[in-house]
Design an enzyme around this catalytic site. Structure first.
Site, mmCIF file in Angstrom:
data_model
loop_
_atom_site.group_PDB
_atom_site.id
_atom_site.type_symbol
_atom_site.label_atom_id
_atom_site.label_comp_id
_atom_site.label_asym_id
_atom_site.label_seq_id
_atom_site.Cartn_x
_atom_site.Cartn_y
_atom_site.Cartn_z
ATOM 1 N N HIS A 242 0.861 -1.202 0.000
ATOM 2 C CA HIS A 242 0.000 0.000 0.000
ATOM 3 C C HIS A 242 0.891 1.245 0.000
ATOM 4 O O HIS A 242 1.502 1.575 1.012
ATOM 5 C CB HIS A 242 -0.904 0.017 1.240
ATOM 6 N N HIS B 257 1.533 5.430 -1.683
ATOM 7 C CA HIS B 257 1.174 6.610 -2.494
ATOM 8 C C HIS B 257 2.458 7.173 -3.083
ATOM 9 O O HIS B 257 3.335 7.629 -2.341
ATOM 10 C CB HIS B 257 0.497 7.671 -1.631
ATOM 11 N N LEU B 258 2.539 7.147 -4.415
ATOM 12 C CA LEU B 258 3.741 7.677 -5.075
ATOM 13 C C LEU B 258 3.527 9.067 -5.643
ATOM 14 O O LEU B 258 4.490 9.713 -6.062
ATOM 15 C CB LEU B 258 4.189 6.736 -6.200
ATOM 16 N N ASN C 192 -5.229 7.558 -6.040
ATOM 17 C CA ASN C 192 -5.913 8.819 -5.705
ATOM 18 C C ASN C 192 -5.106 10.042 -6.147
ATOM 19 O O ASN C 192 -4.748 10.901 -5.357
ATOM 20 C CB ASN C 192 -6.266 8.890 -4.206
ATOM 21 N N LYS D 24 -9.427 -0.054 -5.907
ATOM 22 C CA LYS D 24 -9.458 0.585 -4.590
ATOM 23 C C LYS D 24 -10.805 1.245 -4.372
ATOM 24 O O LYS D 24 -11.279 2.023 -5.213
ATOM 25 C CB LYS D 24 -8.337 1.633 -4.521
ATOM 26 N N HIS E 205 -10.528 1.409 1.804
ATOM 27 C CA HIS E 205 -10.330 2.379 2.878
ATOM 28 C C HIS E 205 -11.583 2.261 3.742
ATOM 29 O O HIS E 205 -12.644 2.790 3.378
ATOM 30 C CB HIS E 205 -10.162 3.802 2.329
ATOM 31 N N HIS F 18 -4.648 -0.354 6.010
ATOM 32 C CA HIS F 18 -4.171 0.448 7.149
ATOM 33 C C HIS F 18 -5.092 0.355 8.368
ATOM 34 O O HIS F 18 -5.631 1.367 8.821
ATOM 35 C CB HIS F 18 -3.947 1.912 6.743
ATOM 36 N N LEU G 28 -5.064 9.348 7.950
ATOM 37 C CA LEU G 28 -6.372 8.692 8.010
ATOM 38 C C LEU G 28 -6.215 7.227 7.609
ATOM 39 O O LEU G 28 -5.530 6.960 6.621
ATOM 40 C CB LEU G 28 -7.364 9.398 7.086
ATOM 41 N N ASP H 229 1.421 2.722 3.505
ATOM 42 C CA ASP H 229 0.570 3.905 3.330
ATOM 43 C C ASP H 229 1.407 5.180 3.368
ATOM 44 O O ASP H 229 0.932 6.235 3.815
ATOM 45 C CB ASP H 229 -0.554 3.969 4.374
HETATM 46 O O1 DOR Z 1 -3.402 9.561 5.662
HETATM 47 C C1 DOR Z 1 -3.753 9.262 4.539
HETATM 48 N N1 DOR Z 1 -3.196 9.833 3.441
HETATM 49 N N2 DOR Z 1 -4.734 8.391 4.403
HETATM 50 C C2 DOR Z 1 -5.280 8.134 3.213
HETATM 51 O O2 DOR Z 1 -6.205 7.371 3.162
HETATM 52 C C3 DOR Z 1 -4.821 8.825 2.001
HETATM 53 C C4 DOR Z 1 -3.460 9.331 2.148
HETATM 54 C C5 DOR Z 1 -3.079 10.336 1.085
HETATM 55 O O3 DOR Z 1 -3.302 10.065 -0.101
HETATM 56 O O4 DOR Z 1 -2.548 11.386 1.432
HETATM 57 ZN ZN ZN Z 2 -3.388 5.075 1.488
#
Ligand code: DOR
Ligand code: ZN
Length: 357
Positions: free
Chosen positions: A17, A19-20, A45, A103, A140, A178, A223, A251
């Site tokens: 999991h 985020h790039l 996202n 997702k 999520h 998460h 989150l 995450d």
């Molecule tokens: O803390 C978080 N940041 N939770 C998420 O679900 C998304 C992520 C983000 O893309 O910044």
């Molecule tokens: Zn995430």
């Protein structure tokens, strides 16, 4: 796994999991993941989100273009479900190995989720399709009702939405991402082989008090939000337990400094620079270093029916201080900075650079 008193060698891990982001941030953050992890499930996202095969293929290409030479990092791209996501597009993308999974963001649950699903019944046909073709659903798991206390949103999501979803689609393969609560741990443990959960390093290290230690600390805001200490202890026990339904997913979610320091700070903790070291610290403290490898490098691949990595990394018990901030130039040549998890703190494990990949 080989364990000497001050060194352990484990199968190379994967991040299930991550985020790039995109553009200059992508180029700035990707090397941290690619130097340690072989594969990562990359979250969709973006702005705009990844809702088509075309967008996914182009994003994969941008990731590939940003991957440092000499690494063989493999991104696994996910589709971002919307109310009107086409089943044909999803199936084609899955069959053609463009979408690895889909997702589910309940609309407005977190960063860039405003195009998420407003009502699960609107994507029930998508869930049936995914169940039939064996495509994993990554969730999520929080309700979005503003009247529900933010610390209860995960537990209520499980009762109100996840249980009925699993009842109606018993063959659907689900990862609850998460997780942060005892309720999520209990539910995943008891719900059979079609559900698993990822656990982040930050939820193993911080509880909700850390956000308010001496002032308002937005660096610890993510989150799902960190919960009470009893939940953190339960998460540490779950992660280090050797149970295959719990595996690594960082995450890691970088946000530029100016957005973290805003009066309405973004949710997200950037942990990729020292993620495996951060997990190693927890496993060491819990006396469970022998379970680090299965959590980091085996259970996730098995759940996703992927081969295990064949190479390895070596971690050594060696103190180092985490960089306070990483600076880079954005697309407009403006200076940007991101602050990593554990910034300025001492970590007791280091990845040795001379490993065999
Ligand atoms: O803390 C978080 N940041 N939770 C998420 O679900 C998304 C992520 C983000 O893309 O910044
Ligand atoms: Zn995430």
């Amino acid at each position: 796994m080989e364990q000497l008193s001050n060194q352990i060698k484990i199968r190379r891990p994967d991040d299930w999991h991550l985020h790039l982001r995109d553009g200059a941030t992508l180029s700035a953050v990707l090397p941290f993941t690619a130097k340690v992890f072989k594969r990562a499930i990359v979250m969709p996202n973006l702005q705009p989100p990844i809702t088509s095969i075309k967008a996914a293929s182009e994003y994969r290409q941008r990731i590939s273009d940003s991957t440092p030479r000499g690494t063989d990092f493999e991104p696994l791209i996910t589709a971002y479900l919307t109310d009107d996501f086409s089943s044909k597009e999803l199936e084609k993308g899955y069959v053609e190995n463009i979408f690895f999974a889909a997702k589910l963001y309940p609309a407005n649950v977190t960063t860039n989720s405003s195009s998420g699903v407003t009502d699960l019944s609107k994507v029930d046909n998508i869930f049936s399709l995914m169940e039939d073709i064996g495509m994993p659903l990554l969730i999520h798991g929080e309700v979005t009702d503003k009247n529900i206390d933010i610390f209860d949103r995960e537990a209520i999501f499980i009762e109100k939405y996840l249980k009925p979803l699993m009842h109606n689609h018993p063959k659907l393969r689900i990862v609850l991402e998460h997780i942060t609560t005892i309720q999520a741990i209990d539910f995943v443990e008891k719900s059979g082989p079609n559900i698993a959960a990822t656990i982040t390093p930050h939820h193993l290290h911080i509880n909700r008090n850390d956000m308010f230690r001496g002032g308002l600390r937005s660096d610890f805001y993510c989150l799902p939000v960190a919960k009470r200490e009893n939940h953190r202890i339960a998460l540490r026990n779950a992660a280090t337990s050797g149970k295959s339904c719990f595996f690594l997913g960082t995450d890691s979610a970088p946000h530029p400094r100016y957005l973290k320091e805003s009066s309405c700070s973004c949710a997200g903790i950037f942990n990729s620079p020292f993620a495996i070291e951060s997990y190693a610290e927890v496993f060491d403290e819990e006396g469970a270093l022998e379970n680090l490898e299965s959590f980091s490098s085996e259970f996730g691949a098995s759940f996703y029916k992927l081969p295990l990595n064949i190479d390895s990394i070596t971690l050594a018990r060696k103190d180092h201080f985490v960089t306070k901030s990483y600076e880079f130039l954005d697309e407009h040549n403006n200076k940007e900075s991101v602050v990593p998890f554990h910034a300025g703190e001492k970590l007791r494990w280091s990845v040795l650079q001379d490993t065999n990949f």
